[in-house]
Design a protein around this motif. Structure first.
Motif, mmCIF file in Angstrom:
data_model
loop_
_atom_site.group_PDB
_atom_site.id
_atom_site.type_symbol
_atom_site.label_atom_id
_atom_site.label_comp_id
_atom_site.label_asym_id
_atom_site.label_seq_id
_atom_site.Cartn_x
_atom_site.Cartn_y
_atom_site.Cartn_z
ATOM 1 N N PHE A 102 98.662 4.121 73.896
ATOM 2 C CA PHE A 102 97.855 5.317 74.095
ATOM 3 C C PHE A 102 98.006 6.272 75.275
ATOM 4 N N ASP A 103 98.436 7.345 75.117
ATOM 5 C CA ASP A 103 98.683 8.366 76.310
ATOM 6 C C ASP A 103 97.578 9.337 76.351
ATOM 7 N N GLY A 104 96.324 9.295 75.756
ATOM 8 C CA GLY A 104 95.409 10.332 75.876
ATOM 9 C C GLY A 104 94.537 10.164 77.206
ATOM 10 N N CYS A 105 94.477 9.365 77.838
ATOM 11 C CA CYS A 105 93.814 9.213 79.006
ATOM 12 C C CYS A 105 94.513 9.170 80.422
ATOM 13 N N ASN A 106 94.331 10.331 81.144
ATOM 14 C CA ASN A 106 95.352 10.646 82.273
ATOM 15 C C ASN A 106 95.245 9.362 83.481
ATOM 16 N N LEU A 107 94.434 8.483 83.382
ATOM 17 C CA LEU A 107 94.221 7.397 84.098
ATOM 18 C C LEU A 107 95.612 6.568 84.091
ATOM 19 N N LYS A 108 95.953 6.286 82.982
ATOM 20 C CA LYS A 108 97.118 5.609 82.661
ATOM 21 C C LYS A 108 98.525 5.907 83.401
ATOM 22 N N LEU A 109 98.358 7.476 83.660
ATOM 23 C CA LEU A 109 99.388 8.010 84.466
ATOM 24 C C LEU A 109 99.494 7.332 86.006
ATOM 25 N N THR A 110 98.447 7.110 86.629
ATOM 26 C CA THR A 110 98.481 6.513 87.823
ATOM 27 C C THR A 110 98.108 5.036 88.096
ATOM 28 N N ALA A 111 97.864 4.243 87.135
ATOM 29 C CA ALA A 111 97.860 2.935 87.011
ATOM 30 C C ALA A 111 98.937 2.120 86.942
ATOM 31 N N LYS A 112 99.111 0.971 87.499
ATOM 32 C CA LYS A 112 100.299 0.069 87.531
ATOM 33 C C LYS A 112 100.289 -0.609 86.153
ATOM 34 N N ASN A 113 98.686 -0.991 85.703
ATOM 35 C CA ASN A 113 99.047 -1.731 84.430
ATOM 36 C C ASN A 113 97.797 -1.385 83.614
ATOM 37 N N THR A 114 97.966 -1.837 82.413
ATOM 38 C CA THR A 114 96.486 -1.544 81.572
ATOM 39 C C THR A 114 96.072 -2.791 81.493
ATOM 40 N N VAL A 115 94.761 -2.906 81.833
ATOM 41 C CA VAL A 115 93.997 -3.924 81.927
ATOM 42 C C VAL A 115 93.097 -4.534 80.732
ATOM 43 N N PHE A 116 93.540 -5.012 79.986
ATOM 44 C CA PHE A 116 92.907 -5.228 78.446
ATOM 45 C C PHE A 116 91.813 -6.251 78.763
ATOM 46 N N ALA A 117 91.877 -7.588 78.883
ATOM 47 C CA ALA A 117 91.111 -8.636 78.655
ATOM 48 C C ALA A 117 91.403 -9.824 79.364
ATOM 49 N N ASP A 118 90.549 -10.747 79.639
ATOM 50 C CA ASP A 118 90.955 -11.913 79.952
ATOM 51 C C ASP A 118 90.062 -13.061 79.585
ATOM 52 N N GLY A 119 90.262 -14.218 79.299
ATOM 53 C CA GLY A 119 89.259 -15.471 78.914
ATOM 54 C C GLY A 119 89.823 -15.689 77.455
ATOM 55 N N ASN A 120 88.808 -16.372 76.672
ATOM 56 C CA ASN A 120 88.757 -16.915 75.334
ATOM 57 C C ASN A 120 88.400 -16.117 74.441
ATOM 58 N N PRO A 121 89.039 -15.284 73.694
ATOM 59 C CA PRO A 121 88.685 -14.521 72.608
ATOM 60 C C PRO A 121 87.776 -15.044 71.513
ATOM 61 N N ALA A 122 87.598 -16.108 71.420
ATOM 62 C CA ALA A 122 86.664 -16.941 70.599
ATOM 63 C C ALA A 122 85.404 -17.111 71.175
ATOM 64 N N ALA A 123 85.191 -16.979 72.138
ATOM 65 C CA ALA A 123 83.977 -17.321 73.395
ATOM 66 C C ALA A 123 82.837 -16.509 72.358
ATOM 67 N N LYS A 124 81.628 -17.142 72.851
ATOM 68 C CA LYS A 124 80.231 -16.623 72.195
ATOM 69 C C LYS A 124 79.776 -15.700 73.281
ATOM 70 N N LEU A 125 80.272 -15.699 74.525
ATOM 71 C CA LEU A 125 79.715 -14.819 75.717
ATOM 72 C C LEU A 125 81.111 -13.853 75.978
ATOM 73 N N MET A 126 80.737 -12.623 76.081
ATOM 74 C CA MET A 126 81.576 -11.517 76.343
ATOM 75 C C MET A 126 80.868 -10.822 77.539
ATOM 76 N N LEU A 127 81.651 -10.733 78.609
ATOM 77 C CA LEU A 127 81.132 -9.999 80.072
ATOM 78 C C LEU A 127 81.891 -8.536 80.150
ATOM 79 N N ILE A 128 81.268 -7.470 80.169
ATOM 80 C CA ILE A 128 81.927 -6.151 80.475
ATOM 81 C C ILE A 128 81.436 -5.371 81.481
ATOM 82 N N GLY A 129 82.657 -5.242 82.292
ATOM 83 C CA GLY A 129 82.473 -4.302 83.503
ATOM 84 C C GLY A 129 82.803 -2.870 83.180
ATOM 85 N N GLU A 130 82.898 -2.435 84.404
ATOM 86 C CA GLU A 130 83.149 -0.655 84.072
ATOM 87 C C GLU A 130 84.538 -0.371 84.158
ATOM 88 N N ALA A 131 85.446 -0.685 85.136
ATOM 89 C CA ALA A 131 86.910 -0.486 85.403
ATOM 90 C C ALA A 131 87.565 -1.216 86.216
#
Length: 302
Positions: A119-148
């Motif tokens: 996706f190229d619609g967010c200009n933050l991608k142009l100055t970032a080194k990596n796309t930070v998608f997620a980490d951990g177990n996707p089958a987990a019952k607990l999901m923690l969400i930060g800002e950026a």
């Protein structure tokens, strides 16, 4: 004759000291060789938009008639090239709709990750080194969400890996959880804002469909919002007007994809590093989350 300058201590490296000071102030991304006047760019973009609007409203020229001289464009609705050579576009409502359509088309987390990376619609991608998608177990019952993502997250491509991430890991382990076993961690924004600035409302609106779809695909029993910003971005309503001291510890519901998810806001680990006295309240929130999950999704007694 005495010198007007105080002699520097042996081994003092002025250039290295200056770079360290820049990094501490958040100046750690080089966007161009020369400074850019963003106010001038915005003015040119407005002039270009007004010029296009005027041309659309102008009467059509009859066939065979000599066209009137078109006014010269004062600018364009694009920003200068990024270091990667891509052109930064001015976000519009169409960009948000594009993000919604892309997010809803994803049937799995792997598909969603690939869509976000493309996706190229967010200009933050142009100055970032990596796309930070997620980490951990996707089958987990607990999901923690930060800002950026921050600097360390941008380098490694994983959320919460810096000092605040290390504290978060210790907090999870204290209640018997871990990102590699039974927790899943993500952010509302997938690319690091330059200098760790706050994401704009437009950037949040563009990324919001993706994180909502990510929540739907993970299907957790409980969402813990790390800080006020992810709670405000995803809950909306009255949450937008409240700070984290009022939001934390209060049960909320997030509705997306036709399903309601229980959510519990708490302090961001970075805030706890600056304000250690608040750790006792965050500890109470994590214990509450543990009781909720161990009771099969039942709210603990108040």
């Amino acid at each position: 004759m005495p010198s007007d300058q105080t002699p520097l201590p042996p081994g003092f490296d002025a250039a290295a000291t200056l770079l360290e000071w820049y990094a501490a102030m958040g100046v750690d991304v080089t966007l161009a060789d020369a400074p850019l006047d963003r106010f001038e760019e915005s003015a040119k973009a407005r002039e270009a938009a007004e010029s296009r609007a005027a041309r659309r409203q102008a009467p059509a020229v009859p066939r065979g008639a000599a066209p009137a001289m078109a006014p010269a464009l004062q600018g364009a609705d694009v920003r200068p090239l990024s270091p990667q050579g891509q052109t930064a576009q001015v976000p519009t409502e169409a960009t948000v709709m594009q993000a919604r359509e892309a997010a809803q088309s994803a049937k799995t987390l792997d598909e969603l990750k690939a869509l976000i990376q493309a996706f190229d619609g967010c200009n933050l991608k142009l100055t970032a080194k990596n796309t930070v998608f997620a980490d951990g177990n996707p089958a987990a019952k607990l999901m923690l969400i930060g800002e950026a993502p921050g600097r360390d997250e941008d380098i490694e491509g994983r959320p919460f890996v810096g000092r605040s991430g290390q504290l978060l890991d210790r907090m999870l382990h204290a209640i018997g959880y871990g990102r590699n076993e039974n927790a899943y961690i993500a952010n509302v924004i997938y690319w690091r804002p330059p200098g760790n600035r706050d994401p704009s409302d437009v950037e949040v609106a563009i990324c919001r469909p993706f994180i909502l779809r990510q929540i739907e695909l993970v299907d957790p029993e409980l969402i813990v919002f790390l800080g006020a910003q992810p709670a405000k971005a995803l809950l909306g309503g009255d949450a937008i007007k409240q700070g984290i001291n009022k939001l934390r510890g209060r049960w909320c519901e997030l509705e997306t994809g036709g399903k309601r998810f229980k959510a519990l806001p708490t302090f961001h680990p970075a805030y706890l590093l600056r304000t250690p006295i608040k750790k006792r309240e965050a500890w109470r929130d994590f214990l509450t989350a543990k009781v909720f999950l161990e009771n099969g999704g039942m709210l603990p007694p108040t």
